[in-house]
Motif scaffolding. Structure first.
Motif, PDB file in Angstrom:
ATOM      1  N   ALA A   7      72.982  33.801   5.431  1.00 29.44           N
ATOM      2  CA  ALA A   7      74.184  34.635   5.447  1.00 29.44           C
ATOM      3  C   ALA A   7      73.897  35.985   6.102  1.00 29.44           C
ATOM      4  N   ALA A   8      72.674  36.487   5.910  1.00 31.34           N
ATOM      5  CA  ALA A   8      72.308  37.773   6.507  1.00 31.34           C
ATOM      6  C   ALA A   8      72.117  37.646   8.014  1.00 31.34           C
ATOM      7  N   VAL A   9      71.382  36.625   8.428  1.00 31.66           N
ATOM      8  CA  VAL A   9      71.102  36.396   9.857  1.00 31.66           C
ATOM      9  C   VAL A   9      71.442  34.934  10.146  1.00 31.66           C
ATOM     10  N   PRO A  10      72.622  34.656  10.686  1.00 29.38           N
ATOM     11  CA  PRO A  10      73.084  33.266  10.822  1.00 29.38           C
ATOM     12  C   PRO A  10      72.469  32.489  11.977  1.00 29.38           C
ATOM     13  N   THR A  11      71.657  33.134  12.807  1.00 24.42           N
ATOM     14  CA  THR A  11      71.121  32.464  13.998  1.00 24.42           C
ATOM     15  C   THR A  11      69.843  31.688  13.681  1.00 24.42           C
ATOM     16  N   GLU A  12      69.866  30.930  12.602  1.00 23.81           N
ATOM     17  CA  GLU A  12      68.716  30.106  12.239  1.00 23.81           C
ATOM     18  C   GLU A  12      68.445  29.081  13.337  1.00 23.81           C
ATOM     19  N   THR A  13      67.166  28.818  13.598  1.00 21.71           N
ATOM     20  CA  THR A  13      66.835  27.807  14.602  1.00 21.71           C
ATOM     21  C   THR A  13      67.390  26.452  14.173  1.00 21.71           C
ATOM     22  N   GLN A  14      67.714  25.619  15.164  1.00 20.95           N
ATOM     23  CA  GLN A  14      68.428  24.373  14.926  1.00 20.95           C
ATOM     24  C   GLN A  14      67.487  23.168  14.912  1.00 20.95           C
TER      25      GLN A  14
ATOM     26  N   VAL B 260      64.780  44.195  15.410  1.00 22.06           N
ATOM     27  CA  VAL B 260      63.983  43.911  14.221  1.00 22.06           C
ATOM     28  C   VAL B 260      64.327  44.883  13.089  1.00 22.06           C
ATOM     29  N   GLU B 261      64.689  46.129  13.451  1.00 21.74           N
ATOM     30  CA  GLU B 261      65.109  47.094  12.423  1.00 21.74           C
ATOM     31  C   GLU B 261      66.392  46.626  11.731  1.00 21.74           C
ATOM     32  N   ASP B 262      67.313  46.078  12.546  1.00 22.51           N
ATOM     33  CA  ASP B 262      68.557  45.558  11.975  1.00 22.51           C
ATOM     34  C   ASP B 262      68.266  44.390  11.034  1.00 22.51           C
ATOM     35  N   ALA B 263      67.344  43.537  11.453  1.00 18.47           N
ATOM     36  CA  ALA B 263      67.075  42.318  10.693  1.00 18.47           C
ATOM     37  C   ALA B 263      66.613  42.635   9.273  1.00 18.47           C
ATOM     38  N   VAL B 264      65.603  43.505   9.138  1.00 22.82           N
ATOM     39  CA  VAL B 264      65.102  43.777   7.785  1.00 22.82           C
ATOM     40  C   VAL B 264      66.176  44.459   6.938  1.00 22.82           C
ATOM     41  N   ARG B 265      67.056  45.235   7.574  1.00 23.72           N
ATOM     42  CA  ARG B 265      68.099  45.931   6.809  1.00 23.72           C
ATOM     43  C   ARG B 265      69.217  44.997   6.363  1.00 23.72           C
ATOM     44  N   VAL B 266      69.578  44.023   7.187  1.00 24.35           N
ATOM     45  CA  VAL B 266      70.640  43.112   6.744  1.00 24.35           C
ATOM     46  C   VAL B 266      70.121  42.153   5.679  1.00 24.35           C
ATOM     47  N   PHE B 267      68.843  41.765   5.783  1.00 27.28           N
ATOM     48  CA  PHE B 267      68.258  40.983   4.689  1.00 27.28           C
ATOM     49  C   PHE B 267      68.266  41.818   3.403  1.00 27.28           C
ATOM     50  N   ALA B 268      67.863  43.084   3.515  1.00 26.92           N
ATOM     51  CA  ALA B 268      67.823  43.963   2.343  1.00 26.92           C
ATOM     52  C   ALA B 268      69.208  44.139   1.730  1.00 26.92           C
ATOM     53  N   GLN B 269      70.223  44.240   2.567  1.00 23.50           N
ATOM     54  CA  GLN B 269      71.589  44.406   2.063  1.00 23.50           C
ATOM     55  C   GLN B 269      71.984  43.242   1.160  1.00 23.50           C
ATOM     56  N   ARG B 270      71.655  42.037   1.581  1.00 21.56           N
ATOM     57  CA  ARG B 270      71.975  40.855   0.774  1.00 21.56           C
ATOM     58  C   ARG B 270      71.124  40.799  -0.493  1.00 21.56           C
ATOM     59  N   LEU B 271      69.859  41.152  -0.378  1.00 19.29           N
ATOM     60  CA  LEU B 271      68.972  41.118  -1.541  1.00 19.29           C
ATOM     61  C   LEU B 271      69.390  42.137  -2.595  1.00 19.29           C
TER      62      LEU B 271
ATOM     63  N   VAL C  51      57.854  44.328  15.100  1.00 16.88           N
ATOM     64  CA  VAL C  51      57.667  44.022  13.683  1.00 16.88           C
ATOM     65  C   VAL C  51      58.260  45.124  12.813  1.00 16.88           C
ATOM     66  N   ALA C  52      58.555  44.766  11.567  1.00 20.55           N
ATOM     67  CA  ALA C  52      59.084  45.744  10.613  1.00 20.55           C
ATOM     68  C   ALA C  52      58.764  45.291   9.198  1.00 20.55           C
ATOM     69  N   VAL C  53      58.621  46.266   8.299  1.00 24.15           N
ATOM     70  CA  VAL C  53      58.401  46.012   6.876  1.00 24.15           C
ATOM     71  C   VAL C  53      59.358  46.897   6.094  1.00 24.15           C
ATOM     72  N   LEU C  54      60.054  46.308   5.126  1.00 22.09           N
ATOM     73  CA  LEU C  54      60.949  47.064   4.250  1.00 22.09           C
ATOM     74  C   LEU C  54      60.687  46.614   2.820  1.00 22.09           C
ATOM     75  N   THR C  55      60.466  47.560   1.916  1.00 23.02           N
ATOM     76  CA  THR C  55      60.222  47.215   0.513  1.00 23.02           C
ATOM     77  C   THR C  55      61.200  47.942  -0.392  1.00 23.02           C
ATOM     78  N   GLU C  56      61.471  47.326  -1.525  1.00 31.12           N
ATOM     79  CA  GLU C  56      62.305  47.919  -2.568  1.00 31.12           C
ATOM     80  C   GLU C  56      61.553  47.794  -3.882  1.00 31.12           C
ATOM     81  N   GLY C  57      61.325  48.912  -4.570  1.00 27.75           N
ATOM     82  CA  GLY C  57      60.608  48.883  -5.839  1.00 27.75           C
ATOM     83  C   GLY C  57      59.111  49.012  -5.663  1.00 27.75           C
TER      84      GLY C  57
ATOM     85  N   ARG D 135      60.426  42.547  -0.814  1.00 29.59           N
ATOM     86  CA  ARG D 135      59.839  43.001   0.452  1.00 29.59           C
ATOM     87  C   ARG D 135      60.339  42.083   1.551  1.00 29.59           C
ATOM     88  N   VAL D 136      60.633  42.667   2.705  1.00 31.78           N
ATOM     89  CA  VAL D 136      61.020  41.890   3.881  1.00 31.78           C
ATOM     90  C   VAL D 136      60.070  42.247   5.019  1.00 31.78           C
ATOM     91  N   LEU D 137      59.386  41.242   5.542  1.00 29.90           N
ATOM     92  CA  LEU D 137      58.592  41.388   6.764  1.00 29.90           C
ATOM     93  C   LEU D 137      59.331  40.644   7.863  1.00 29.90           C
TER      94      LEU D 137
END
Length: 364
Positions: free
Chosen positions: A273-280, A302-313, A338-344, A323-325
């Protein structure tokens, strides 16, 4: 005072004569006398062994039975005294076994069962005054639960067993496997199996337990800048251009809140749902065209990616720290983005594993 003159180096004939003399003497001498002179002399005699070397059997005995008395006589260095410790007498945070494999049955969200090959890592802490652990106990504890449908509760039971057996304070258990989900194509109506690398991790630190699900999610990332530049070339110069996109991997690590149940399928759907372009998986021409349109509708840095995953989490109440890598394995550059985003606090660290991003690959 004895004065020894220089001894000339003997030639081959003299050495041969000396060897024959030595053999003649050794053949008639007492074995103990030979050993006193030099045990190696016995090796010069045909059919003789070194006199002070035991005559050991070289045949395996398949009928030998181990009784309790024999078992009690076996040496056990790992449970020896602290005086046997080699190196610094300091506490070890993790010691155990990694990558032992066995088939494990998992319950799916739709109440089905899947038996998958799992790779198990089990470790415990080791106090400074202890020499080591009996690592087979980790495996034995796990095997005693191997016939059950696995969940975090079953993992806790296995962890309890080897914590007690090894008398340790902290412990960790991880199971890695590839989880299959049937996915439809975008337009053709075909279906295929998508495999997701998942790991379940149970951490016990001083009696406090943390449950973590790790998911590798593989997707296509189209560069927003490249998309705009391509459109600029079309609009201003009538020049056909294509934006660059690449296979990308996100590793989502989520702490499951106490008392909550987070299915594998739930976390996969959250990522999609966060990133719908999953490989087929299954693709015909109409699906390939649809995928191109889907990528154009969802360009992402890549900055957008970790943030949209974080939004859903952040919006999922069953998830605590996370954590999102992310690694976008660039087709334009000879390096990755590359990017790393952590919460907590769970995943916070001032240092990164040197191979952290290198592990973000899709093995296929």
């Amino acid at each position: 005072m004895n004065v020894h003159g220089k001894i000339d180096t003997p030639d081959a004939n003299e050495a041969k004569t000396a060897l024959e003399t030595l053999r003649a003497w050794a053949a008639l001498a007492d074995p103990v006398e030979v050993a006193r002179l030099d045990p190696a002399i016995a090796r010069l005699l045909p059919g003789h062994a070194v006199a002070n070397y035991p005559d050991l059997s070289r045949q395996f005995d398949p009928d030998f039975k181990v009784d309790e008395a024999y078992k009690a006589s076996l040496p056990d260095l790992q449970n020896g005294p602290a005086s046997l410790i080699v190196g610094a007498k300091t506490r070890i945070e993790h010691v155990g076994i990694s990558n032992f494999r066995l088939p494990v049955r998992f319950r799916t969200r739709d109440n089905g069962d899947l038996t998958l090959e799992a790779s198990i890592t089990g470790t415990v802490s080791l106090e400074a005054e202890k020499k080591g652990i009996n690592m087979s106990r980790v495996m034995r504890s796990f095997y005693s639960h191997a016939e059950e449908s696995f969940s975090f509760e079953v993992m806790e039971a296995a962890l309890d067993d080897y914590l007690d057996d090894l008398e340790s304070f902290d412990a960790r258990l991880m199971m890695r496997f590839s989880f299959p989900v049937k996915r439809p194509s975008l337009r053709s109506g075909l279906e295929g199996w998508q495999y997701y690398d998942i790991a379940l991790e149970l951490i016990d630190m001083g009696g406090a337990r943390t449950k973590v699900i790790h998911l590798d999610y593989v997707y296509s990332s189209t560069c927003p800048c490249s998309l705009e530049l391509s459109e600029h070339a079309r609009a201003t110069r009538g020049q056909l251009a294509t934006p660059h996109s690449q296979r990308s991997v996100a590793r989502i690590s989520a702490v499951v809140e106490p008392g909550e149940c987070l299915w594998f399928e739930d976390l996969i759907e959250l990522a999609r749902a966060a990133v719908p372009t999953e490989t087929q998986v299954m693709v015909k021409r109409e699906d390939e065209q649809a995928f191109a349109e889907l990528n154009a509708a969802n360009p992402i840095f890549v900055e957008d990616a970790v943030r949209v995953f974080a939004q859903r989490l952040l919006a999922e109440p069953r998830i605590g720290d996370f954590r999102v890598l992310a690694s976008h394995q660039e087709s334009l550059h000879s390096h990755d983005a590359v990017a790393v985003l952590t919460e907590g606090q769970t995943f916070g660290s001032a240092s990164l594993d040197p191979q952290l991003f290198a592990s973000l690959v899709h093995r296929g």
